[in-house]
Design a protein around this motif. Structure first.
Motif, short mmCIF file in Angstrom:
data_model
loop_
_atom_site.label_atom_id
_atom_site.label_comp_id
_atom_site.label_asym_id
_atom_site.label_seq_id
_atom_site.Cartn_x
_atom_site.Cartn_y
_atom_site.Cartn_z
N TYR A 1 18.58 57.95 63.51
CA TYR A 1 17.31 58.10 64.21
C TYR A 1 16.18 57.89 63.22
O TYR A 1 16.22 58.41 62.10
N ARG B 1 13.48 53.20 66.52
CA ARG B 1 12.41 53.22 67.53
C ARG B 1 11.79 51.84 67.67
O ARG B 1 11.50 51.39 68.80
N ARG B 2 11.58 51.15 66.57
CA ARG B 2 10.97 49.82 66.62
C ARG B 2 11.85 48.85 67.40
O ARG B 2 11.37 48.11 68.27
N ALA C 1 11.68 49.86 71.10
CA ALA C 1 10.37 49.52 71.68
C ALA C 1 10.26 48.02 71.92
O ALA C 1 9.72 47.57 72.94
N ALA D 1 15.73 58.35 70.50
CA ALA D 1 14.87 57.21 70.18
C ALA D 1 14.41 56.50 71.45
O ALA D 1 13.28 55.97 71.49
N ASP E 1 11.46 58.32 72.86
CA ASP E 1 10.26 58.04 72.06
C ASP E 1 9.78 56.61 72.23
O ASP E 1 8.58 56.35 72.33
N ALA E 2 10.72 55.68 72.26
CA ALA E 2 10.35 54.26 72.34
C ALA E 2 9.69 53.91 73.66
O ALA E 2 8.91 52.96 73.73
N ASP F 1 6.28 54.45 72.69
CA ASP F 1 5.90 53.49 71.65
C ASP F 1 5.62 52.11 72.23
O ASP F 1 4.73 51.39 71.76
#
Length: 239
Positions: A95, A100-101, A104, A140, A143-144, A147
């Motif tokens: 994580y 995340r990138r 996203a 993730a 969160d993404a 994001d």
């Protein structure tokens, strides 16, 4: 009866399912996806790994292509045509910002209204410790989803997409919503059966008996909270 499950929203057209491994979606969730695609909705898959560390009897270099083929065949059973693999290393996903990138970016490419992922809690039903890959990817994804809509985060990727309306977590110990899979339960069974090499290494039971018992059992588990209908459940987070 208290704690009845609410039907999943149906006022959407595109969904993106993001999980760690081949077979993650097939252990219960695929029948719901079949219901959505049968209604004309578009669902795509993104997998963080190729599941190359998932078969003890196969070297990862051999297992990865096998599991990729099985996943594509499995997706086709429930009407999913788009399957992407991000090539994170199976078993050791971390994580963090890099994950995340990547997620996203996937959300920005596919521009879904609904994002689907798998239980990221520490345990399954408070008893079995969850995979570190599941925990990392599930967190993730949540969160993404945010994001993806923030133009000041991860600049240089695709155009931001702030159209995610919900994230639905399959396999949650505290579900809030469900999908009636009365007419697609058999597709859910056949979808998991496509993971033949994985299942053969996992159990000595006849594959069809193993798969049918699991999938039908999952669908009946929460039926009492959904009008007696076989159901796939989700914890739904509005975005």
């Amino acid at each position: 009866m208290t704690n009845q499950l609410t039907p999943m929203p149906d006022d959407w057209q595109r969904a993106l399912a993001i999980v760690a491994h081949p077979d993650d979606l097939e252990y219960g969730c695929a029948a719901a996806i079949a219901t959505w695609t049968a209604a004309g909705r578009e669902v795509s898959y993104v997998l963080a790994t190729r599941g190359e560390a998932g078969i003890d009897t196969l070297d990862p270099a051999e297992a990865g292509p096998v599991r990729e083929r099985e996943q594509r065949a499995s997706a086709a059973v429930v009407g999913v045509r788009s399957v992407e693999f991000l090539d994170h290393a199976d078993g050791v996903i971390e994580y963090g910002v890099a994950l995340r990138r990547d997620l996203a970016a996937a959300i920005r490419r596919h521009r879904p209204e609904l994002v689907i992922t798998l239980n990221a809690d520490d345990t399954w039903e408070g008893t079995h410790w969850n995979s570190p890959d599941h925990r990392a990817v599930g967190r993730a994804v949540l969160d993404a989803a945010g994001d993806a809509g923030n133009r000041w985060i991860f600049r240089g990727l695709e155009e931001p997409w702030d159209g995610v309306r919900w994230v639905a977590v399959a396999g949650s110990d505290s579900p809030t919503h469900a999908v009636d899979v009365t007419h697609t339960l058999e597709q859910g069974v056949r979808s998991l059966l496509e993971h033949r090499a994985y299942i053969a290494a996992l159990t000595t039971e006849p594959p069809e008996a193993y798969v049918r018992n699991l999938i039908e059992g999952f669908a009946q588990q929460e039926a009492a909270r959904f009008g007696g209908r076989p159901a796939i459940t989700f914890r739904l987070f509005p975005c």
